[in-house]
Write a protein that holds these residues in place. Sequence first.
Motif, PDB file in Angstrom:
ATOM      1  N   GLY A   6       6.949   6.459  -5.682  1.00  0.00           N
ATOM      2  CA  GLY A   6       6.509   7.724  -6.239  1.00  0.00           C
ATOM      3  C   GLY A   6       6.167   8.690  -5.125  1.00  0.00           C
ATOM      4  N   ASP A   7       6.858   9.812  -5.045  1.00  0.00           N
ATOM      5  CA  ASP A   7       6.677  10.822  -3.996  1.00  0.00           C
ATOM      6  C   ASP A   7       5.787  11.926  -4.547  1.00  0.00           C
ATOM      7  N   GLY A  33       0.810  -1.202   0.000  1.00  0.00           N
ATOM      8  CA  GLY A  33       0.000   0.000   0.000  1.00  0.00           C
ATOM      9  C   GLY A  33       0.847   1.256   0.000  1.00  0.00           C
ATOM     10  N   SER A  34       0.311   2.329   0.567  1.00  0.00           N
ATOM     11  CA  SER A  34       1.007   3.617   0.539  1.00  0.00           C
ATOM     12  C   SER A  34       0.415   4.525   1.603  1.00  0.00           C
ATOM     13  N   GLU A  35       1.118   5.607   1.892  1.00  0.00           N
ATOM     14  CA  GLU A  35       0.595   6.670   2.748  1.00  0.00           C
ATOM     15  C   GLU A  35       1.080   8.008   2.207  1.00  0.00           C
ATOM     16  N   GLU A  36       0.137   8.808   1.720  1.00  0.00           N
ATOM     17  CA  GLU A  36       0.452  10.181   1.318  1.00  0.00           C
ATOM     18  C   GLU A  36       0.207  11.075   2.535  1.00  0.00           C
ATOM     19  N   GLY A  42       7.984   9.279   3.020  1.00  0.00           N
ATOM     20  CA  GLY A  42       7.668  10.325   2.051  1.00  0.00           C
ATOM     21  C   GLY A  42       6.177  10.453   1.898  1.00  0.00           C
ATOM     22  N   THR A  43       5.721  11.222   0.919  1.00  0.00           N
ATOM     23  CA  THR A  43       4.298  11.281   0.580  1.00  0.00           C
ATOM     24  C   THR A  43       4.057  10.265  -0.528  1.00  0.00           C
ATOM     25  N   GLY A  78       3.590  15.248  -4.802  1.00  0.00           N
ATOM     26  CA  GLY A  78       3.589  16.599  -4.259  1.00  0.00           C
ATOM     27  C   GLY A  78       4.527  17.498  -5.041  1.00  0.00           C
ATOM     28  N   THR A  79       4.854  18.626  -4.464  1.00  0.00           N
ATOM     29  CA  THR A  79       5.790  19.574  -5.062  1.00  0.00           C
ATOM     30  C   THR A  79       7.138  19.465  -4.360  1.00  0.00           C
ATOM     31  N   HIS A  80       8.208  19.640  -5.124  1.00  0.00           N
ATOM     32  CA  HIS A  80       9.566  19.482  -4.612  1.00  0.00           C
ATOM     33  C   HIS A  80       9.739  18.099  -3.971  1.00  0.00           C
ATOM     34  N   GLY A  81       9.306  17.082  -4.739  1.00  0.00           N
ATOM     35  CA  GLY A  81       9.453  15.705  -4.306  1.00  0.00           C
ATOM     36  C   GLY A  81      10.737  15.090  -4.822  1.00  0.00           C
ATOM     37  N   PHE A  82      10.965  13.832  -4.421  1.00  0.00           N
ATOM     38  CA  PHE A  82      12.174  13.135  -4.834  1.00  0.00           C
ATOM     39  C   PHE A  82      11.834  11.751  -5.340  1.00  0.00           C
TER      40      PHE A  82
END
Length: 624
Positions: free
Chosen positions: A295-296, A210-213, A278-279, A298-302
């Motif tokens: 996959g991060d 899964g994931s967590e933003e 991360g997001t 948002g803005t200014h992600g990495f």
Amino acid sequence: MKYLKISLLTFAVASALAGCGGGNSTAADTTTSTTSTVKSVEFSSMPAPTAAVDMAKSYSSSIAKVTYTDGTTKDFPLSYNKLFGVKDKVGGNANAAGQLYNYKMEAINDPFGKPVIAETPDANSLLKVGSNLFLISHLEYDWLLSDGSDAYKVANWYSRMPMSMLLTGITQGTDGKLSVKSQKPLDFSGVDGLWIPCFGSQTPWNTHLGSEEDYDLQFNPLNTSGYAATTAGLKALNEVYFKSEKTANPYNHGIIPEVTVKEDGSSSIVKHYAMGRGTWEMSKVMPDGKTAYMGDDGTHGFMLMFVADKAGDLSAGTIYAAKWTQTSADAGGKANLTWVKLGSGNNAEIKALADAATFATLFDAVAPTEGACPTGYTRVRAGSTADECLTVKTGQEKAAAFLESRRFAAIKGATTEFTKMEGIAVNDKDKRLYVAISAIRDSMTDDAKEPVNDIKLAKVSAGATYSADMKGGQKDTSGAAINSDYVATNMYVEAALLGKDITADALGNTADPNTVANTDNIFFSEKMRTLFIGEDSGMHVNNFVWAYNVDTKKLSRVLSAVAGAENTGLQVVEDMNGHAYVMSNSQHHGDWSTGKNAEVDKALATIDKFDANIGYIGGLPAIK
């Protein structure tokens, strides 16, 4: 494509998180061929809807043309099938499928005493466990309160609710049709709860990732703009999820969870702190069973790469962040990638660090003065548009690497300028990674005022799906070997996968409806040699699922979602008991402004915004 034997199959597509709306179930019309093998599959591109009746539903009118090695062809019409909606009570579930729960698994109510129902199903994992089938589905975020108001904008309410996943037992008919057998919400109380689970994936060992933003949990000690939601997010976890009986910690979120399902329907959940924080839109494990990309969003992600110590075990490994070295600014740009090692660790040690950490124990932080930092500090812009001057406190390098991975990556010289990094997919035959960048804007444009200006591209609000070639024998930026044969070495965009911004057309589209806009969920089918792409777009009235053949370069629209809704949850299952499925869901139905076009307004007036679909497209004969 290898020659493939063909038998009875059903092709399923369902959209999650934001969109693939509803439609009537239609059984697939498939036949069995035993006399020849499949040479290729080609999808026709269905027209974009222009009538209100079509804009108000999710449907497919695409046709799959199957060519056999004996030269014969057969057409297979595709159709959309709804398994259930978030308002439905199915499979013995006493509550609606989209109901949210606190840490005691008690139903959460809104300010009006009504159930909080998430209208945003996302990731799907259709898994065969022993002789049984199970579907894991995400509930990403709560959008509407029971009175129809936007939950995120209501005063004295919470920014977001704690979220959940569903475990649905599935019955498979002899014709391949899927139906619900059982259903229950998954309990995340043993891993500190779940915050904004977006897209997901399936591991080579048949579990769900899964994931967590954690947008609302990214702490900024300088109280600069864009971080006001931090307090609200923690307030929701503390007061709603933990009922003021426990205290939430932001460092327990933004972590990749893995769900294992047993044949009897029991399950276990672990959060992989060793994979960094991360997001996260999602994580995708490569065919080697040890390399994963995140996959991060948002803005200014990495861009983060994880390499496990052992294949099939994500509990320990090393994390790396990508450095973008641009070679062209044209057509979405091109770049070479190198990898900065952030650290090595395991779940247990990083979880212990998370439980004890605060931002102040990890960093000293001050605000820049006229764009400059004091000696010993590094100016970074990571996760927002605000600059920070940071230095890692002595002995806190490992904790910073895994708990503040994006900030630590920026300090170490990796690139933190990606925007809206969404889905990740892998083409194993060509050893190619696909990365969805939903919008090329903000930090990906040329801005000399940034702390570092690695990415210098022209703005494309409609975004692009990037390709990256992967190789073995690579070294990190310190010269040490990377223990993986799946290291991404570059990024570029194939012409058909670059979005196209336009002046608003008569319907209100601001991106070309004949190209992908705001790519989000992606999934690659090895046997069909096809990249499936689901849109999360505010630029198309109706979002689409696309099929892109990587050999012929043909891009075909294969599904249209309810107006304003998003297509997500893509998963390709190429052989499940003699049938194949591509899962995908729909969420936030009708999320589009009125007053732009009369026909669109007619469609919006008929859409139930409180509903959202879990379903699939049927009709394609299965391929082995």
